[in-house]
Write an enzyme that holds these catalytic residues in place. Sequence first.
Site, short mmCIF file in Angstrom:
data_model
loop_
_atom_site.label_atom_id
_atom_site.label_comp_id
_atom_site.label_asym_id
_atom_site.label_seq_id
_atom_site.Cartn_x
_atom_site.Cartn_y
_atom_site.Cartn_z
CD GLU A 76 14.00 29.90 -78.07
OE1 GLU A 76 12.82 30.10 -77.66
OE2 GLU A 76 14.56 30.67 -78.87
CG HIS A 121 20.87 38.68 -77.71
ND1 HIS A 121 19.90 39.47 -77.16
CD2 HIS A 121 20.27 38.01 -78.73
CE1 HIS A 121 18.76 39.30 -77.83
NE2 HIS A 121 18.96 38.42 -78.77
#
Lengths: 342, 347
Positions: free
Chosen positions: B80, B149
Amino acid sequence: MTLTTDPESARHALTTMWTIRRFEEAVDDMFARGLMHGTMHLSIGQEAVPTGACMALSEGDYITSTHRGHGHCIAKGAKLDAMMAELLAKETGYCRGRGGSMHIADVATGNLGANGIVAGGVPIAAGAGLAVRMRGGSEVVVSFFGDGAVNEGAWHEGVNLAAIWDLPVVFVCENNRYGMSMSVDRAFNVDTLAERAHGYGIPGVTVDGNDPQAVHDAVADAVQRARSGGGPSFVEALTYRWKGHSKSDKNLYRTREEIESWRERDPIAAFEAAVTGGGATAGAATAPALSASDVEECRTLARDRVREAIRTANAAPDADAATLTDAVYAPAGEPIAGGARA
Amino acid sequence: MTTTSDTRPASGPVDSAAVEPRTLTYSEAVREAMAQAMAADDRVFLFGEDVGTYGGAFGVSGDLVHRFGTERVRDTPISELGIVGAAVGAGLAGMRPIVEIQFSDFTAQAMDQIANQAAKIHFMLGGAATVPMVLRAPGGSGTGAAAQHSQSLEAWFAHVPGLKVVMPSTAADAKGLLLSAIDDPNPVIVLEHKLLYKQSGPVPEEPVRVPLGETAVRRTGTDVTIVATGVMVSRALEAAERLAADGVSAGVLDPRTLRPLDDRTIVDSVAATGRALLVQEAPKTGGFMSEIAARIVESPAFGRLQAPVSRLCGLDAPIPYAPQLEQAAVPQVDDIVTKAGELVRRW
């Protein structure tokens, strides 16, 4: 390009190194006298790396730089007065006083910017390389960083992306032996940082970073490979910073003898000796590239350029707080994808 | 200020009569915006983890790789920080990258490039360079994916000058706001919501932009103004319907973009109703609704308040796994009905 035998190249390299040296000394002096604000990271002793590397670049090529970035700017062709004006908090500075020493960029010369975050420029360089690749360009991106960056996650992610996509990027490590106070001997378990390149499947070499010719040769090879679609490379240039990390540095982590031994390996003095034929590396059959008076001319030119930059910058208006928030956001342009604005 | 029919352009060359409303899911609308932008401009490309053949973790990129190829719909390693940094560099060097981060939680991995690089480069360089890039990421709870998440992180991004922050709550806005984000010369964080991906709504076929910085009035009301974001907008609308049956007239406002924030529409509405209920999924402390509360009480609407400005937020706790716990951690329709009813009846 043979810097030590071609007079024009020799003159350019020497003037560039002296300009960096004089610029940094002027900054150090103004800072010590309280005429300059903030903090700065000086690259005295490391001048051969940006000089040799940038001489391997062409117009349109990009660089990303570091917190110790004055030398990269100068070697890439930045305007000294706009650099000095930035450090002196002037409206005419490269960043209009918003960035200071750690954020000087000169997009016109392909300098995408210094960076206050260690390894911050590495994935950015990969992205610039991706942009070049996607639009079918032939430009190359040189990403400068220090030894400290090589242990940052951003470095590994950026190098890996460039490697898997064969991007036209040259990663140039200025290994000056310390990340602030942390020595490379304590921070790495490899003999050379260039070994890290092999973990990403790209070439890596280690060169004498105090020799602009050695830096130039390695970077020129890498640039040629990148430009012809051969993907990225890693060049580790061994050098040394003479000054402390920043103004807070009391040099508690290294000895006076160590600093002195590196000052004896002054990249500029060695290069002057080489180009005037007095150096051990000078070929016996080759005429010296520069005379003593040529060398003096380069020194004078560098000194005068820096003095002129200081004069111009000092005369400029201070950065204006009334427009402080102007550049937080760029103004909207035209819709790029056709259609209409609701 | 826009009207309740947010899908219709307020002005501009596209004749609203010519825009045939048809129904798309929220994720189809996102995909259509990306496809239209990529078809119109070679500089636009999408990259991220599994956006290619896989079609995206939530299926949002779908078949785009077959339409635009692997160069422009580019799979990345799980990296990322690297890919957001590459977007910054590509944007600086003239491209218009769209990065997909699989879960907004994973932006924590990329925060240096988001907050220290993308957000600040234009300013730090005194305006000499721009970083046009879009970072799309789904947020929110409700899928049993637990604490790493399921977060709603909009306040993190909204706190950083230089970023724009978008939270679409309808399919039409998912397309229209994304098109505006792609046009924008600044870094724009688009926080989609996982629970909305399969929700359908009318979406214009044309690339009709929804401007950044316009609060949508989803429902007008005279007793209380409910301000909600993301999936809370549809819950607030359902609550307003039930409140109406009880004789409480609740208006529902959807800011849609947190930066820039159209607080004028909110303040005007609160000045008219005298009551504000601010609903977010994110934890209460330091959340974006605190900012909206402050804007209300700093405005002339303060003098018109008939009740304290009230927030209804997620618990100050990580999102838990067990469904009954997860549901208890964030506002539900019942909670909104109860809280809004109290505000109106008690004050």
